[in-house]
Scaffold this motif. Structure first.
Motif, PDB file in Angstrom:
ATOM      1  N   GLY A  86       0.831  -1.191   0.000  1.00  0.00           N
ATOM      2  CA  GLY A  86       0.000   0.000   0.000  1.00  0.00           C
ATOM      3  C   GLY A  86       0.866   1.242   0.000  1.00  0.00           C
ATOM      4  O   GLY A  86       2.068   1.185  -0.250  1.00  0.00           O
ATOM      5  N   VAL A  87       0.251   2.383   0.287  1.00  0.00           N
ATOM      6  CA  VAL A  87       0.960   3.657   0.326  1.00  0.00           C
ATOM      7  C   VAL A  87       0.991   4.157   1.762  1.00  0.00           C
ATOM      8  O   VAL A  87      -0.047   4.223   2.435  1.00  0.00           O
ATOM      9  CB  VAL A  87       0.281   4.705  -0.578  1.00  0.00           C
ATOM     10  N   HIS A  88       2.181   4.497   2.225  1.00  0.00           N
ATOM     11  CA  HIS A  88       2.364   4.874   3.623  1.00  0.00           C
ATOM     12  C   HIS A  88       3.179   6.164   3.718  1.00  0.00           C
ATOM     13  O   HIS A  88       4.021   6.434   2.856  1.00  0.00           O
ATOM     14  CB  HIS A  88       3.070   3.755   4.389  1.00  0.00           C
ATOM     15  N   ALA A 140      -7.940  18.596  -2.210  1.00  0.00           N
ATOM     16  CA  ALA A 140      -8.095  17.914  -3.502  1.00  0.00           C
ATOM     17  C   ALA A 140      -6.739  17.561  -4.094  1.00  0.00           C
ATOM     18  O   ALA A 140      -6.541  16.461  -4.639  1.00  0.00           O
ATOM     19  CB  ALA A 140      -8.892  18.778  -4.471  1.00  0.00           C
ATOM     20  N   ALA A 141      -5.765  18.491  -3.981  1.00  0.00           N
ATOM     21  CA  ALA A 141      -4.437  18.234  -4.523  1.00  0.00           C
ATOM     22  C   ALA A 141      -3.740  17.111  -3.765  1.00  0.00           C
ATOM     23  O   ALA A 141      -3.126  16.222  -4.361  1.00  0.00           O
ATOM     24  CB  ALA A 141      -3.599  19.511  -4.458  1.00  0.00           C
ATOM     25  N   ASP A 142      -3.843  17.143  -2.433  1.00  0.00           N
ATOM     26  CA  ASP A 142      -3.227  16.095  -1.614  1.00  0.00           C
ATOM     27  C   ASP A 142      -3.833  14.732  -1.934  1.00  0.00           C
ATOM     28  O   ASP A 142      -3.120  13.731  -2.110  1.00  0.00           O
ATOM     29  CB  ASP A 142      -3.420  16.403  -0.123  1.00  0.00           C
ATOM     30  N   TYR A 143      -5.152  14.692  -2.001  1.00  0.00           N
ATOM     31  CA  TYR A 143      -5.832  13.419  -2.242  1.00  0.00           C
ATOM     32  C   TYR A 143      -5.519  12.888  -3.642  1.00  0.00           C
ATOM     33  O   TYR A 143      -5.331  11.680  -3.837  1.00  0.00           O
ATOM     34  CB  TYR A 143      -7.346  13.580  -2.067  1.00  0.00           C
ATOM     35  N   LEU A 179      -2.876   8.777  -7.048  1.00  0.00           N
ATOM     36  CA  LEU A 179      -2.043   8.334  -8.164  1.00  0.00           C
ATOM     37  C   LEU A 179      -1.046   7.276  -7.704  1.00  0.00           C
ATOM     38  O   LEU A 179      -0.815   6.263  -8.380  1.00  0.00           O
ATOM     39  CB  LEU A 179      -1.306   9.532  -8.770  1.00  0.00           C
ATOM     40  N   LEU A 180      -0.445   7.507  -6.539  1.00  0.00           N
ATOM     41  CA  LEU A 180       0.498   6.523  -5.994  1.00  0.00           C
ATOM     42  C   LEU A 180      -0.231   5.272  -5.526  1.00  0.00           C
ATOM     43  O   LEU A 180       0.270   4.158  -5.673  1.00  0.00           O
ATOM     44  CB  LEU A 180       1.282   7.146  -4.846  1.00  0.00           C
ATOM     45  N   LYS A 181      -1.425   5.456  -4.986  1.00  0.00           N
ATOM     46  CA  LYS A 181      -2.223   4.317  -4.529  1.00  0.00           C
ATOM     47  C   LYS A 181      -2.592   3.408  -5.707  1.00  0.00           C
ATOM     48  O   LYS A 181      -2.580   2.176  -5.579  1.00  0.00           O
ATOM     49  CB  LYS A 181      -3.479   4.843  -3.835  1.00  0.00           C
ATOM     50  N   GLN A 182      -2.896   3.992  -6.838  1.00  0.00           N
ATOM     51  CA  GLN A 182      -3.214   3.195  -8.023  1.00  0.00           C
ATOM     52  C   GLN A 182      -2.022   2.343  -8.453  1.00  0.00           C
ATOM     53  O   GLN A 182      -2.176   1.177  -8.808  1.00  0.00           O
ATOM     54  CB  GLN A 182      -3.648   4.123  -9.160  1.00  0.00           C
ATOM     55  N   LEU A 206      -4.069  13.752   2.782  1.00  0.00           N
ATOM     56  CA  LEU A 206      -2.903  12.872   2.750  1.00  0.00           C
ATOM     57  C   LEU A 206      -3.156  11.611   3.563  1.00  0.00           C
ATOM     58  O   LEU A 206      -2.985  10.489   3.083  1.00  0.00           O
ATOM     59  CB  LEU A 206      -1.666  13.608   3.287  1.00  0.00           C
ATOM     60  N   GLN A 207      -3.550  11.801   4.814  1.00  0.00           N
ATOM     61  CA  GLN A 207      -3.784  10.640   5.667  1.00  0.00           C
ATOM     62  C   GLN A 207      -5.039   9.882   5.257  1.00  0.00           C
ATOM     63  O   GLN A 207      -5.129   8.670   5.445  1.00  0.00           O
ATOM     64  CB  GLN A 207      -3.889  11.080   7.123  1.00  0.00           C
ATOM     65  N   GLY A 208      -6.010  10.620   4.689  1.00  0.00           N
ATOM     66  CA  GLY A 208      -7.232   9.958   4.259  1.00  0.00           C
ATOM     67  C   GLY A 208      -6.984   8.965   3.139  1.00  0.00           C
ATOM     68  O   GLY A 208      -7.621   7.914   3.073  1.00  0.00           O
ATOM     69  N   ALA A 209      -6.047   9.271   2.250  1.00  0.00           N
ATOM     70  CA  ALA A 209      -5.756   8.387   1.120  1.00  0.00           C
ATOM     71  C   ALA A 209      -4.666   7.372   1.443  1.00  0.00           C
ATOM     72  O   ALA A 209      -4.569   6.340   0.784  1.00  0.00           O
ATOM     73  CB  ALA A 209      -5.335   9.215  -0.091  1.00  0.00           C
TER      74      ALA A 209
END
Length: 339
Positions: free
Chosen positions: A33-35, A149-152, A157-160, A194-197
């Motif tokens: 995942g993304v951390h 919106a920018a953070d998310y 993109l990294l999460k994908q 950031l933390q939400g995603a």
């Protein structure tokens, strides 16, 4: 306009379908995942992630936790190869070929995704990508709407990428200068997007700059909340102690409640005033005025799991407390409370 239909699965099929389980690169701590790893400037984040990269690339334990050996990519975007080489000299005598290092890359939405996909094609079995720092791959030169919106979007993109290729992407990030004693996770620089995603957030904090000890706080979707006390020595963060959510919750409960539980379990039943209770227990650390408040506040977490019921009522002369053992507390509440 043709609209693509929703892709769904019924609950019965989902329940009966074998699905791949989450893979941990560091057991109980770092899954796919993304951390985000956050800390103040110069606290030692880069030392930590480079050591982590070395350990995982060689399949060596991280603070006593098993690792999944795999190829690792470390992007030290705020450093030169010379500086990273100097860190390697101090961390190891023999670095593994399964760890590759870079100091330059494109930004998100400007070619980084394609660079990573090409890299994965050339170096298959890469499972961990460390980006030090996250800010270096973000485009801050143009207006991108709201900060959230920018953070998310950047995290998504990294999460994908992480989900598509079963990767663990660890982003080194910064904390705000203003502290939040109530919730350190509010100190993460940027919006809550950031933390939400992110799948997990790690915060490395020293109590003061002169201290060689720091606390690593960890929380995420696939890991339980935990707190690791670390000591920086010989260019490494060494583990002093590790506490999970159960241990931390238990530590929050005043020790008086455990002494009270032992007393009641010996008596089976006790009734009387708070003053009489303290006298019968031989208790000197708690005042009578605090007894009812402590029992009421922590009964559900400390006494109920041990099978102790509690009631309180006021008479003309005093407030009376009634404590009774109804069961041994080993079965019916098993796993219900952190005791």
């Amino acid at each position: 306009m043709t609209v693509e239909p929703l892709s769904t699965v019924d609950a019965d099929t989902l329940l009966s379908s074998p699905l791949p389980q989450t893979v941990f690169l560091v057991e109980e701590l770092l899954p796919q995942g993304v951390h985000i790893l956050c800390g103040a400037s110069k606290i030692g984040k880069s030392w930590l992630v480079l050591w982590l990269a070395l350990q995982i690339a060689q399949g060596l334990p991280v603070w006593g936790l098993k690792t999944l050996p795999c190829k690792v990519l470390y992007l030290g975007l705020e450093d030169t190869l010379s500086r990273i080489q100097d860190r390697l000299f101090r961390l190891t005598d023999q670095a593994p070929p399964t760890l590759r290092i870079g100091t330059l890359c494109h930004q998100l939405d400007h070619g980084l995704q394609n660079q990573i996909e090409q890299y994965l094609y050339n170096f298959s079995h890469t499972k961990l990508i460390i980006i030090d720092t996250f800010q270096k791959i973000r485009d801050n030169t143009i207006s991108r709407g709201s900060l959230y919106a920018a953070d998310y979007k950047d995290m998504s993109l990294l999460k994908q990428l992480a989900d598509r290729y079963n990767l663990c992407i660890l982003l080194v990030h910064h904390l705000r200068k203003l502290t939040d004693t109530a919730d350190p996770f509010n100190e993460v620089s940027g919006s809550t997007g950031l933390q939400g995603a992110a799948d997990s957030t790690f915060i490395l904090k020293r109590s003061n700059r002169a201290s060689d000890e720091a606390i690593l706080l960890a929380t995420g979707r696939d890991i339980e909340y935990q707190q690791l006390t670390l000591r920086f020595s010989q260019f490494r963060w060494h583990l002093v102690s590790r506490k999970n959510a159960t241990t931390l919750a238990k530590e929050e409960i005043p020790s008086f409640l455990f002494r009270l539980a032992d007393f009641v379990r010996q008596q089976k039943h006790w009734e009387g005033s708070a003053t009489a209770l303290l006298a019968a227990m031989g208790e000197t650390e708690v005042t009578a005025n605090n007894v009812v408040k402590l029992i009421a506040r922590y009964w559900e977490r400390a006494l109920d799991p041990m099978g102790i019921t509690y009631t309180s009522h006021r008479t003309a002369a005093e407030r009376r407390i009634s404590l009774t053992v109804t069961h041994d507390g080993n079965d019916s509440n098993d796993g219900k409370y952190p005791i």
